[in-house]
Design a protein around this motif. Structure first.
Motif, PDB file in Angstrom:
ATOM      1  N   GLU A 175     -27.103  38.368 -20.171  1.00  0.00           N
ATOM      2  CA  GLU A 175     -26.240  38.820 -19.083  1.00  0.00           C
ATOM      3  C   GLU A 175     -27.082  39.140 -17.862  1.00  0.00           C
ATOM      4  O   GLU A 175     -28.064  39.839 -17.936  1.00  0.00           O
ATOM      5  N   THR A 176     -26.674  38.617 -16.737  1.00  0.00           N
ATOM      6  CA  THR A 176     -27.347  38.919 -15.474  1.00  0.00           C
ATOM      7  C   THR A 176     -26.454  39.835 -14.658  1.00  0.00           C
ATOM      8  O   THR A 176     -25.320  40.131 -15.048  1.00  0.00           O
ATOM      9  N   ASP A 177     -26.981  40.313 -13.551  1.00  0.00           N
ATOM     10  CA  ASP A 177     -26.184  41.185 -12.690  1.00  0.00           C
ATOM     11  C   ASP A 177     -24.958  40.444 -12.207  1.00  0.00           C
ATOM     12  O   ASP A 177     -24.973  39.228 -11.979  1.00  0.00           O
TER      13      ASP A 177
ATOM     14  N   VAL B 147      -5.623  37.129 -18.867  1.00  0.00           N
ATOM     15  CA  VAL B 147      -6.657  37.440 -19.869  1.00  0.00           C
ATOM     16  C   VAL B 147      -8.024  37.539 -19.207  1.00  0.00           C
ATOM     17  O   VAL B 147      -8.814  38.436 -19.485  1.00  0.00           O
ATOM     18  N   SER B 148      -8.274  36.579 -18.270  1.00  0.00           N
ATOM     19  CA  SER B 148      -9.538  36.577 -17.552  1.00  0.00           C
ATOM     20  C   SER B 148      -9.712  37.849 -16.740  1.00  0.00           C
ATOM     21  O   SER B 148     -10.788  38.423 -16.660  1.00  0.00           O
ATOM     22  N   SER B 149      -8.582  38.302 -16.147  1.00  0.00           N
ATOM     23  CA  SER B 149      -8.611  39.530 -15.349  1.00  0.00           C
ATOM     24  C   SER B 149      -8.923  40.744 -16.225  1.00  0.00           C
ATOM     25  O   SER B 149      -9.699  41.621 -15.850  1.00  0.00           O
TER      26      SER B 149
ATOM     27  N   GLN C 285     -15.551  44.066 -18.690  1.00  0.00           N
ATOM     28  CA  GLN C 285     -16.979  43.871 -18.398  1.00  0.00           C
ATOM     29  C   GLN C 285     -17.470  44.894 -17.376  1.00  0.00           C
ATOM     30  O   GLN C 285     -18.548  45.469 -17.520  1.00  0.00           O
ATOM     31  N   LYS C 286     -16.638  45.138 -16.347  1.00  0.00           N
ATOM     32  CA  LYS C 286     -17.008  46.121 -15.319  1.00  0.00           C
ATOM     33  C   LYS C 286     -17.139  47.503 -15.924  1.00  0.00           C
ATOM     34  O   LYS C 286     -18.068  48.255 -15.612  1.00  0.00           O
ATOM     35  N   LYS C 287     -16.184  47.833 -16.813  1.00  0.00           N
ATOM     36  CA  LYS C 287     -16.190  49.149 -17.464  1.00  0.00           C
ATOM     37  C   LYS C 287     -17.444  49.307 -18.336  1.00  0.00           C
ATOM     38  O   LYS C 287     -18.102  50.358 -18.330  1.00  0.00           O
ATOM     39  N   THR C 288     -17.772  48.244 -19.084  1.00  0.00           N
ATOM     40  CA  THR C 288     -18.953  48.278 -19.961  1.00  0.00           C
ATOM     41  C   THR C 288     -20.230  48.448 -19.150  1.00  0.00           C
ATOM     42  O   THR C 288     -21.105  49.243 -19.497  1.00  0.00           O
ATOM     43  N   LYS C 289     -20.333  47.693 -18.053  1.00  0.00           N
ATOM     44  CA  LYS C 289     -21.524  47.778 -17.207  1.00  0.00           C
ATOM     45  C   LYS C 289     -21.662  49.160 -16.570  1.00  0.00           C
ATOM     46  O   LYS C 289     -22.764  49.703 -16.449  1.00  0.00           O
TER      47      LYS C 289
END
Length: 316
Positions: free
Chosen positions: A50-52, A85-87, A93-97
């Motif tokens: 995973e990249t930024d 689903v993509s949204s 992903q944002k929450k995890t990061k």
């Protein structure tokens, strides 16, 4: 495949993790080792890193096309579900990061973790002065432990220090020392004396700076080039300029190697053979030039001179 200096066995390949752990994997069975290699290669190749997060802005060819695509997406229920689903995935992903960033900010420093005793400093590969300071001494405990063991059980062993031990077992011993395991060299795991001598040689080889420090390398070489009568005094004066841990460790090591040579009738080790083994390990330039062969000669001569003149250099 692993280099020959790491293992003399066949079918050995080396694996190094991102954390710096090095593993040697070996099997005499060609099929088994090939299967291992294929599975590990496949796993490494399939790993995704995973990249930024990057935001790609797509510029539409024309307003008309953009409008047409939107209408088409709204009419297509499958695409609509896919977009939702993509949204959701993007939001997760944002929450995890975000949580990961919080964790990284809150995590304790390496120094704090060491102070609490969760992480032990390494022995192999450590700076000699730092290691001695941690141990409240001027000679590393592991060095003294190995020397005492060899003097008790190995002085009459043929080819002591010249013969190589099993690298896999030496690495196990290295791991035990580095991870602060209670070490008993009389344990049957370390019964081969060449494993002990191999580990001691590895300790000196892995010092970030050799026992004869980098900044004195040329001085020692120039000293050995002098007239025979002046060499001993020049080398003795240079040794006195070294840090205290280097001087004391050097003295205990060379007195030990002298005793090895004194038992030469049994172990067949001479001043020259000891010098060949230890010269390049204890004394080397910071940057190797094209004069490797010439340096090797001087390295060996310096070690041999100290062994021959040990009483003059270190006293009786």
């Amino acid at each position: 495949m692993a280099a020959k200096d790491k293992s003399s066995k066949k079918n050995v390949f080396e694996l190094k993790t991102r954390q710096g752990t090095e593993l040697l994997i070996q099997s005499d069975n060609d099929t088994v080792i090939n299967d291992w290699f294929k599975v590990l290669s496949s796993t490494i190749n399939n790993q995704t890193v995973e990249t930024d997060e990057t935001i790609e802005e797509e510029t539409p060819d024309s307003p008309g096309i953009e409008k047409h695509d939107k209408e088409k997406d709204q009419k297509d229920p499958k695409k609509l579900r896919s977009m939702k689903v993509s949204s959701i995935d993007s939001s997760e992903q944002k929450k995890t990061k975000k949580n990961l960033k919080k964790f990284l900010i809150r995590r304790p420093t390496l120094q704090a973790v060491r102070e609490k005793g969760y992480i032990k400093d390494q022995v192999f590969g450590s700076n000699l002065a730092n290691l001695c300071q941690r141990e409240n001494g001027t000679v590393p405990k592991f060095v003294k432990l190995c020397i005492e063991h060899v003097e008790e059980y190995g002085l009459d062993v043929d080819g002591i220090y010249r013969v190589s031990g099993n690298l896999a077992v030496i690495q196990k011993l290295r791991f035990a020392v580095n991870h602060d395991e209670k070490l008993d060299l009389n344990d049957s795991k370390w019964e081969d004396i060449h494993v002990i001598t191999g580990a001691l040689k590895m300790f000196f080889r892995e010092l970030p700076e050799p026992l004869f420090t980098f900044n004195h390398f040329n001085d020692f070489v120039n000293a050995i080039k002098q007239e025979p009568r002046q060499r001993v005094t020049a080398v003795k004066d240079l040794i006195k300029q070294l840090p205290k841990p280097n001087q004391d460790t050097m003295q205990i090591l060379f007195r030990h190697l002298k005793r090895v040579v004194e038992n030469g009738e049994k172990n067949r080790m001479t001043y020259q053979s000891i010098a060949i083994v230890f010269g390049p390990t204890l004394l080397k330039p910071e940057k190797e030039t094209g004069n490797i062969a010439v340096h090797t000669v001087y390295q060996n001569q310096i070690v041999e001179l100290i062994l021959l003149e040990i009483s003059s250099i270190f006293g009786r």
